[in-house]
Design a protein around this motif. Structure first.
Motif, PDB file in Angstrom:
ATOM      1  N   GLU A 178       0.938  -1.175   0.118  1.00 25.97           N
ATOM      2  CA  GLU A 178       0.092   0.191   0.036  1.00 25.97           C
ATOM      3  C   GLU A 178       0.697   1.104   0.065  1.00 25.97           C
ATOM      4  OE1 GLU A 178      -3.478   0.236   0.086  1.00 25.97           O
ATOM      5  OE2 GLU A 178      -3.446  -1.844  -0.407  1.00 25.97           O
ATOM      6  N   GLY A 179       2.213   1.015   0.141  1.00 24.88           N
ATOM      7  CA  GLY A 179       2.986   2.282   0.077  1.00 24.88           C
ATOM      8  C   GLY A 179       2.852   3.060   1.543  1.00 24.88           C
ATOM      9  N   ARG A 180       2.683   2.385   2.485  1.00 27.93           N
ATOM     10  CA  ARG A 180       2.327   2.882   3.666  1.00 27.93           C
ATOM     11  C   ARG A 180       3.253   2.272   5.022  1.00 27.93           C
ATOM     12  NH1 ARG A 180      -0.895   8.180   3.707  1.00 27.93           N
ATOM     13  NH2 ARG A 180      -1.790   7.892   1.639  1.00 27.93           N
ATOM     14  N   LEU A 181       4.266   1.604   4.597  1.00 26.63           N
ATOM     15  CA  LEU A 181       4.886   1.225   5.741  1.00 26.63           C
ATOM     16  C   LEU A 181       6.084   2.184   6.007  1.00 26.63           C
ATOM     17  CD1 LEU A 181       5.933  -0.914   7.768  1.00 26.63           C
ATOM     18  CD2 LEU A 181       7.213  -2.028   5.984  1.00 26.63           C
ATOM     19  N   GLY A 182       5.837   3.002   6.986  1.00 30.29           N
ATOM     20  CA  GLY A 182       7.002   4.018   7.251  1.00 30.29           C
ATOM     21  C   GLY A 182       8.263   3.619   7.763  1.00 30.29           C
ATOM     22  N   GLY A 183       7.995   2.751   8.805  1.00 34.93           N
ATOM     23  CA  GLY A 183       9.344   2.111   9.612  1.00 34.93           C
ATOM     24  C   GLY A 183       8.912   1.157  10.619  1.00 34.93           C
ATOM     25  N   PHE A 184      10.103   0.899  11.473  1.00 28.75           N
ATOM     26  CA  PHE A 184       9.988  -0.119  12.534  1.00 28.75           C
ATOM     27  C   PHE A 184      10.382   0.245  13.602  1.00 28.75           C
ATOM     28  CE2 PHE A 184      10.083  -2.804   8.692  1.00 28.75           C
ATOM     29  CZ  PHE A 184       9.291  -3.531   9.067  1.00 28.75           C
ATOM     30  N   HIS A 185       9.953  -0.052  14.947  1.00 27.48           N
ATOM     31  CA  HIS A 185      10.505  -0.421  16.139  1.00 27.48           C
ATOM     32  C   HIS A 185      10.701  -1.739  16.168  1.00 27.48           C
ATOM     33  CE1 HIS A 185       9.583   3.796  18.286  1.00 27.48           C
ATOM     34  NE2 HIS A 185      10.338   3.798  17.208  1.00 27.48           N
ATOM     35  N   LEU A 186      12.084  -1.919  16.315  1.00 21.80           N
ATOM     36  CA  LEU A 186      12.653  -3.502  16.449  1.00 21.80           C
ATOM     37  C   LEU A 186      12.920  -3.681  17.692  1.00 21.80           C
ATOM     38  CD1 LEU A 186      14.835  -2.916  13.256  1.00 21.80           C
ATOM     39  CD2 LEU A 186      12.704  -4.486  13.330  1.00 21.80           C
ATOM     40  N   ASN A 187      12.533  -4.858  18.289  1.00 22.64           N
ATOM     41  CA  ASN A 187      12.892  -5.592  19.487  1.00 22.64           C
ATOM     42  C   ASN A 187      11.960  -6.910  19.501  1.00 22.64           C
ATOM     43  OD1 ASN A 187       9.930  -5.315  20.317  1.00 22.64           O
ATOM     44  ND2 ASN A 187      10.104  -3.202  20.043  1.00 22.64           N
TER      45      ASN A 187
END
Ligand code: PSV
Ligand code: MN
Length: 404
Positions: free
Chosen positions: A251-260
């Motif tokens: 959808e072109g809407r994955l901005g980013g991650f907080h990884l853990n």
């Protein structure tokens, strides 16, 4: 380990598996994992914060530590900041301090959960006065973005209710949308607003942005500069995060991650420790998306409680590197053939083959080509930095608990 011979064998096998090894190395060299300023200071659980000797005491020391992690890993060239925890008088000086150490200031995170006035919420609070203060804080963060040259405003709201009937869920939704529309108008040109969701805590009856669908719907209303932030720790047990990632990417809407690594709730364990296959599945979706994943921001969001701060951050960054390397060496050609042929376990086997491959010789080759220590953890352990900061900074007095 004689990594050269092992690397040669691995490269040959990968080439037979339709993998362009040079292209994989280029992508690994470009990998970028942002570390959080709040991961370098003392933090823990709401029960107890165990002080760590040498934990960073202010943003200047946090930047020093982030630069050190970048120096060892070569893939952590920015630091996320949290305002007001990292508030300073002179943001030029902050940016300069980072630049002199070879890193940049990354995402700016407003803090909308630690003030007494936010007891009933921030931008969804029943009182217009409180909502205005929360909006003003986010606008201030947009201004800080301009000063530190950051392209990301990263938002998370502790907003929600604890009891049925406490407030109107629909009205709170409207308040949220109104407030975000106002903040959106202040985003610096070319920057993005990342909207994080969390299905519970600190509110337990309902959370105003409880899942990716709510963040996505909100982002759609705001405009193209608004995207979803997936914190891997913010899902119910058993949620297929790779599916969410694939959907949002498409959808072109994955901005980013907080990884853990989430064990039971939220974000307190080192990414890739208890969830290496889950992390790999996520990276497979990112690798498969190719250019569509170009602007995705990767940020660590962990609060280490009993672990040595610097080593924990280094392990986190390197675990992401390993997962990415394994995703990049997937034989996507064979995978597709088997998918189309309905070869269920054959297709699955392609992923398992990549996951079970020892990518250490490949990573050593990449590090050697980048002029980095071949084994960053061994380099860290042999180095005097942790001891030096412990001597200089000492053991800070901590309070009973903290958010994480
Ligand atoms: C909330 O649990 C969260 O994941 C948000 O990203 C916060 O900004 C961060 O943790 C730090 O408390
Ligand atoms: Mn988070």
């Amino acid at each position: 380990m004689d990594f050269k011979a092992e690397y040669a064998r691995l490269a040959e096998r990968l080439a037979q598996n339709n993998v362009d090894v040079e292209a994989v190395k280029t992508k690994l060299k470009q990998q970028h994992i942002e570390t959080p300023s709040w991961g370098y200071g003392n933090s823990g659980t709401r029960f107890k914060v165990f002080a760590w000797p040498g934990a960073a005491r202010n943003i200047w020391e946090r930047i020093d530590d982030a630069a050190y992690i970048h120096k060892l890993s070569g893939i952590a060239p920015s630091i996320a900041i949290h305002i007001p925890w990292d508030k300073v008088d002179d943001y030029n000086a902050m940016q300069q301090h980072a630049a002199e150490r070879g890193i940049k200031i990354g995402a700016v995170n407003p803090n909308l959960f630690q003030d007494d006035r936010y007891k009933l919420g921030s931008i969804t609070h029943p009182s217009a006065g409180v909502r205005e203060e929360a909006i003003a804080h986010m606008v201030e963060c947009c201004e800080i973005m301009g000063k530190v040259n950051s392209g990301l405003l990263s938002l998370w709201f502790a907003d929600g209710t604890n009891y049925a009937g406490q407030d109107s869920i629909r009205e709170r939704k409207h308040r949220m949308e109104d407030a975000l529309r106002q903040v959106y108008a202040h985003l610096p040109a070319g920057s993005r607003m990342l909207i994080e969701y969390k299905f519970f805590e600190p509110a337990f009856y309902h959370t105003d942005l409880a899942d990716w669908g709510m963040s996505y719907a909100t982002a759609l209303k705001l405009g193209p500069q608004a995207q979803v932030l997936v914190d891997t720790g913010h899902h119910a047990q058993g949620t297929n995060i790779a599916h969410i990632v694939a959907f949002l990417l498409d959808e072109g809407r994955l901005g980013g991650f907080h990884l853990n690594a989430r064990r039971y709730a939220d974000d307190d364990l080192i990414v890739g420790t208890n969830n290496p296959f889950e992390l790999f599945e996520i990276y497979v979706e990112l690798a498969a998306a190719g250019d569509a994943a170009r602007d995705v921001a990767y940020m660590i969001d962990q609060s280490h409680n009993i672990e040595p701060k610097l080593e924990a951050m280094l392990v986190s960054v390197l675990n992401c590197q390993t997962a990415y390397a394994k995703a990049l060496i997937v034989d996507f050609k064979t995978l597709r053939e088997r998918q189309l042929a309905g070869d269920v376990l054959g297709a699955h086997r392609v992923l398992v083959d990549a996951f079970e491959t020892d990518v250490r010789p490949l990573l050593m080759q990449v590090r050697e080509e980048k002029g980095l220590p071949l084994d960053p953890i061994a380099a860290y352990r042999a180095d005097g930095y942790a001891k030096k900061v412990a001597d200089e900074r000492g053991l800070a007095v901590t309070s009973g608990g903290a958010i994480g």
